[in-house]
Write an enzyme that holds these catalytic residues in place. Structure first.
Site, PDB file in Angstrom:
ATOM      1  N   HIS A  56       0.829  -1.216   0.000  1.00 45.53           N
ATOM      2  CA  HIS A  56       0.000   0.000   0.000  1.00 45.53           C
ATOM      3  C   HIS A  56       0.861   1.262   0.000  1.00 45.53           C
ATOM      4  O   HIS A  56       0.360   2.346   0.284  1.00 45.53           O
ATOM      5  CB  HIS A  56      -0.941   0.000   1.209  1.00 45.53           C
ATOM      6  CG  HIS A  56      -2.022  -1.034   1.109  1.00 45.53           C
ATOM      7  ND1 HIS A  56      -2.727  -1.487   2.201  1.00 45.53           N
ATOM      8  CD2 HIS A  56      -2.513  -1.704   0.032  1.00 45.53           C
ATOM      9  CE1 HIS A  56      -3.608  -2.397   1.808  1.00 45.53           C
ATOM     10  NE2 HIS A  56      -3.492  -2.545   0.501  1.00 45.53           N
ATOM     11  N   CYS A  64       5.456  11.932  -8.323  1.00 48.32           N
ATOM     12  CA  CYS A  64       4.957  12.989  -9.195  1.00 48.32           C
ATOM     13  C   CYS A  64       3.557  12.676  -9.701  1.00 48.32           C
ATOM     14  O   CYS A  64       3.284  11.565 -10.156  1.00 48.32           O
ATOM     15  CB  CYS A  64       5.918  13.162 -10.370  1.00 48.32           C
ATOM     16  SG  CYS A  64       5.429  14.450 -11.537  1.00 48.32           S
ATOM     17  N   THR A 139      -4.279  -9.179  10.606  1.00 48.93           N
ATOM     18  CA  THR A 139      -5.161  -8.610   9.600  1.00 48.93           C
ATOM     19  C   THR A 139      -6.470  -9.371   9.575  1.00 48.93           C
ATOM     20  O   THR A 139      -6.497 -10.602   9.700  1.00 48.93           O
ATOM     21  CB  THR A 139      -4.523  -8.614   8.198  1.00 48.93           C
ATOM     22  OG1 THR A 139      -5.465  -8.091   7.251  1.00 48.93           O
ATOM     23  CG2 THR A 139      -4.114 -10.014   7.770  1.00 48.93           C
TER      24      THR A 139
END
Length: 208
Positions: A56, A64, A139
């Site tokens: 992630h 950019c 998780t």
């Protein structure tokens, strides 16, 4: 995002982070860490950039928005950012060093897609398919990629270990797989024990 980044910088690795760093030192090239976390605490704990995939992204970098390739570090001048800081004074620090266009945090936002260039999604699929042991930690499986990667490992014959104090999709997957184990306890308790066991195994298995 700068507010959240400042909070992350105040955090410290816990016993689970340190245990994973030790596990990498023990296993070397046989170790791969795939994390959904964006806080970089694994890197700060001692895991290497080479064997860690942050699927992630992370709060240490920016990229950019006009498409220049690569991730560049967020300038350290922004480490002390608060919600009272003057955005106008720091705006220039967050321009792309190649083209001068605006940057964005190097994190996966909602409604964006995983790709190999930024998030190494093909790499982690390949790692999961080659695993002989897959440990899922802390998780719920609510983000589908975690369950998908564990499923790839299971189909390839890996033994699954799920570490989570709460019930989850990953726990069910581990219990349904041959030899799988579910440990209903905190990662900060379980991972140091796994790391210590691996260290003992390495001493026994390595000829003197």
């Amino acid at each position: 995002h700068l507010d959240r980044r400042a909070e992350v910088l105040d955090a410290e690795p816990n016993a689970a982070h340190l245990a994973l760093a030790q596990l990498e030192r023990v296993l070397g090239e046989r170790f791969a860490l795939i994390t959904q976390n964006i806080d970089r605490l694994h890197i700060r704990a001692g895991n290497s950039e080479q064997r860690t995939v942050e699927i992630h992204g992370h709060y240490g970098g920016m990229r950019c928005t006009a498409g220049c390739p690569g991730v560049v570090p967020i300038p350290s001048e922004l480490d002390a950012w608060t919600d009272e800081s003057d955005w106008i004074e720091v705006r220039d620090l967050l321009e792309c060093p190649e083209c001068g266009f605006a940057t964005r945090p190097h994190v996966l936002w909602f409604d964006e897609f995983y790709d190999e260039a930024n998030y190494r999604i093909k790499t982690v699929g390949s790692q999961a398919a080659r695993a002989s042991l897959c440990i899922t930690v802390g998780t719920s499986g609510g983000v589908p990629v975690a369950a998908r990667l564990a499923g790839i490992a299971a189909k390839a014959g890996a033994v699954l270990i799920d570490v989570n104090p709460a019930d989850s999709e990953l726990r069910e997957l581990a219990l349904q797989s041959p030899g799988g184990v579910a440990v209903a306890a905190p990662a900060s308790t379980v991972l140091p024990a796994i790391s210590a066991a691996a260290e003992t195994w390495a001493r026994i298995a390595t000829p003197t």
